[in-house]
Scaffold this active site. Structure first.
Site, PDB file in Angstrom:
ATOM      1  N   ASP A 257      -7.699  -4.546  10.410  1.00 54.75           N
ATOM      2  CA  ASP A 257      -7.496  -3.103  10.294  1.00 54.75           C
ATOM      3  C   ASP A 257      -7.606  -2.509  11.692  1.00 54.75           C
ATOM      4  O   ASP A 257      -7.241  -3.165  12.656  1.00 54.75           O
ATOM      5  CB  ASP A 257      -8.495  -2.495   9.305  1.00 54.75           C
ATOM      6  CG  ASP A 257      -7.952  -1.240   8.613  1.00 54.75           C
ATOM      7  OD1 ASP A 257      -7.365  -0.402   9.316  1.00 54.75           O
ATOM      8  OD2 ASP A 257      -8.111  -1.099   7.393  1.00 54.75           O
ATOM      9  N   HIS A 291      -4.409  -2.631  12.918  1.00 52.60           N
ATOM     10  CA  HIS A 291      -3.499  -1.523  12.593  1.00 52.60           C
ATOM     11  C   HIS A 291      -3.402  -0.536  13.742  1.00 52.60           C
ATOM     12  O   HIS A 291      -2.356   0.056  13.976  1.00 52.60           O
ATOM     13  CB  HIS A 291      -3.965  -0.802  11.324  1.00 52.60           C
ATOM     14  CG  HIS A 291      -3.821  -1.640  10.091  1.00 52.60           C
ATOM     15  ND1 HIS A 291      -4.240  -1.227   8.850  1.00 52.60           N
ATOM     16  CD2 HIS A 291      -3.296  -2.878   9.902  1.00 52.60           C
ATOM     17  CE1 HIS A 291      -3.987  -2.164   7.954  1.00 52.60           C
ATOM     18  NE2 HIS A 291      -3.420  -3.171   8.571  1.00 52.60           N
TER      19      HIS A 291
END
Length: 522
Positions: A257, A291
């Site tokens: 993430d 991300h």
């Protein structure tokens, strides 16, 4: 010579005794002496707890893990405690969910809850540290199976029922989300309401959820930490939330993430707590998979202010620098500076400021309305997909953003929507399609020495739609530029030029019929 040799030996003995005495005086508590096994043959939770209690009773000290492998449940720190993990030492956390009961006061994605104990946990403590050259492994795979990424509906379980029992009155987020799932994975390291927190030198892997997650803390230092959470859901690297005076440096991060995120609570819960994130410095870090490299939000309901990001490298993240929010969050992100950053292999946007992170409809300005302002980027080199994307709200434009001294090789350039007072100075974007800068519904735009060395056939360098007030200056387009400026939209007005050189441009301005004022760039 013999005399000097004897003297040296005596001095060595004195120095050795000094260090031994000093170490003893400082209070080193070897977990092996409290019953822990360094061959992972026995759960060490109680032994570690005893070592911490002994150190705490003495007023503080260092709980020491010599080389070897340790199996444990959660470790709860107290004031004046340092956890020291020696090189060659590995702390492996159990994946038995029962070991993380009883549930404790926690915060999950910006909402205050009771939840499973984090793997390392402290509350209302000061002068605490986790440091060394060793490894901590969260064995998160079993926890990941309960992520919404893997299952649409969490099966009913006694853990879920316990969570519901303890959180009957939780102030749920405005937007639908985790509360419907009712089963939350714990962060790896979470300190709550603590002062003087240090995390240094260690390597962390396989976090069940967010990795380093200080909450409501003052004076946090995270340095020389390596985080490796490959292919794992919501395994953000470093998430200091609602903290003051945070220093992050010299870290190496690769996650499933965001790598580093700054947050301050979610929706009503965040606004009720009203503890902003402020005074953060992030420097000399490398980010690989993730991300986002450095991200602010989307949980920023109490506000984020005074943040500097410098001397970082992002290589392979989906996005580089990202600030995100949505209607319903509220809060203000302001006074952000980003300087000296190199980005490569960026899959989406190098720079993103997005106030429409979630799909919502226009509403009157209120405490639910987020705002971004006073954000400045400089000395950035980037390679990847889109150079930048600014997307404000119709009722709350993004305000006062500048881009300075940038060199970017991208598929597409900058797209700016619903913004005010945006500036570009000395920006080079070698894009393969579309304009270098595309602006829509913008008030106050300054384009100063913006160019592409590889102009795209049939595309303008600058495209304006409903832009009110723009100055274009020091333009020196490269040879082969077909159109420099394309203007459209009935609101487009007050577009002026200064000190431009259009000798290499076939057509300087194309304006559509709905643009009422004649545009002439000098």
């Amino acid at each position: 010579m013999k005399r000097y040799t004897k003297l040296g030996l005596i001095l060595t003995i004195i120095v050795t005794c000094f260090y031994v005495t000093t170490a003893s005086a400082q209070g080193h508590y070897n977990v092996l002496k409290y019953g822990a096994k360094n061959d992972s043959s026995k759960l060490a939770t109680e032994s570690i707890k005893k070592a911490i209690a002994a150190a705490s009773k003495a007023g503080g000290g260092t709980v020491y893990f010599p080389a070897g492998k340790y199996l444990t449940g959660p470790i709860h720190l107290k004031s004046n405690i340092t956890i020291y993990i020696e090189a060659g030492a590995e702390i492996h956390f159990s994946d038995n969910f029962d070991h993380y009961l009883p549930m404790v006061k926690s915060r999950w994605e910006g909402t205050d809850v009771m939840n499973f104990s984090p793997l390392f946990y402290a509350i209302n403590a000061e002068n605490i540290a986790i440091k060394g050259r060793g490894l901590i492994d969260g064995h998160g795979k079993k926890w990941w199976a309960y992520s919404e990424v893997h299952v649409k509906k969490i099966p009913t379980s006694r853990w879920q029922e316990e969570f519901k029992r303890l959180n009957k009155d939780v102030l749920a987020p405005d937007l639908p989300g985790w509360i419907e799932r009712g089963f939350l994975r714990p962060p790896f390291i979470q300190t709550m309401d603590c002062k003087n927190v240090l995390i240094e030198g260690i390597t962390i892997t396989n976090s069940p959820f967010w990795t380093i997650n200080p909450q409501y803390c003052d004076n946090v230092t995270i340095s020389k930490v390596t985080i490796n959470n490959p292919d794992s859901p919501n395994s953000d690297g470093i998430n200091p939330e609602s903290c003051r005076n945070v220093h992050i440096s010299d870290c190496h991060i690769s996650t499933g993430d965001d790598c580093i995120t700054i947050k301050s609570g979610k929706d009503r819960s965040g606004r009720k707590a009203n503890v902003p994130a402020e005074n953060y410095t992030i420097t000399n870090c490398t980010m690989l998979s993730g991300h986002g490299g450095v991200v602010i939000g989307s949980e920023m309901s109490a506000g984020v202010r005074r943040v500097t990001i410098s001397n970082c490298v992002f290589d392979g993240t989906d996005r580089g620098l990202r600030i995100k929010s949505a209607r319903g969050r509220g809060g203000v992100v302001e006074d952000i500076r980003v300087n000296n950053v190199i980005m490569r292999n960026i899959r989406d946007q190098a720079i993103v400021l997005d106030l429409q992170y979630a799909t919502t409809t226009v509403e009157p300005v209120s405490e639910r309305t987020p705002a971004f302002r006073n954000i400045h980027f400089s000395n950035i080199t980037a390679h990847g997909n889109r150079a930048g994307y600014l997307n404000g709200l119709e009722e709350m434009p993004i305000e006062n953003v500048s881009f300075n001294n940038m060199n970017m090789d991208m598929q597409t350039g900058f797209r700016i929507k619903n913004s005010k007072d945006i500036e570009f100075h000395n920006v080079r974007v070698n894009n393969k399609k579309g304009p270098v800068v595309e602006a829509e519904n913008v008030v106050g735009l300054q384009i100063d020495d913006v160019r592409s060395q590889k102009p795209v056939a049939g595309e303008a360098i600058i495209e304006l739609t409903n832009v009110e007030g723009a100055i274009i200056q020091n333009a020196f387009p490269a040879k082969g530029t077909e159109v420099y400026l394309k203007a459209k939209g009935a609101k487009t007005s007050d577009i002026v030029g200064k000190a431009n050189h259009f000798g290499n441009v076939k057509t300087v301005v194309i304006q559509e019929a709905d643009v009422k004022e004649k545009i002439k760039l000098d």
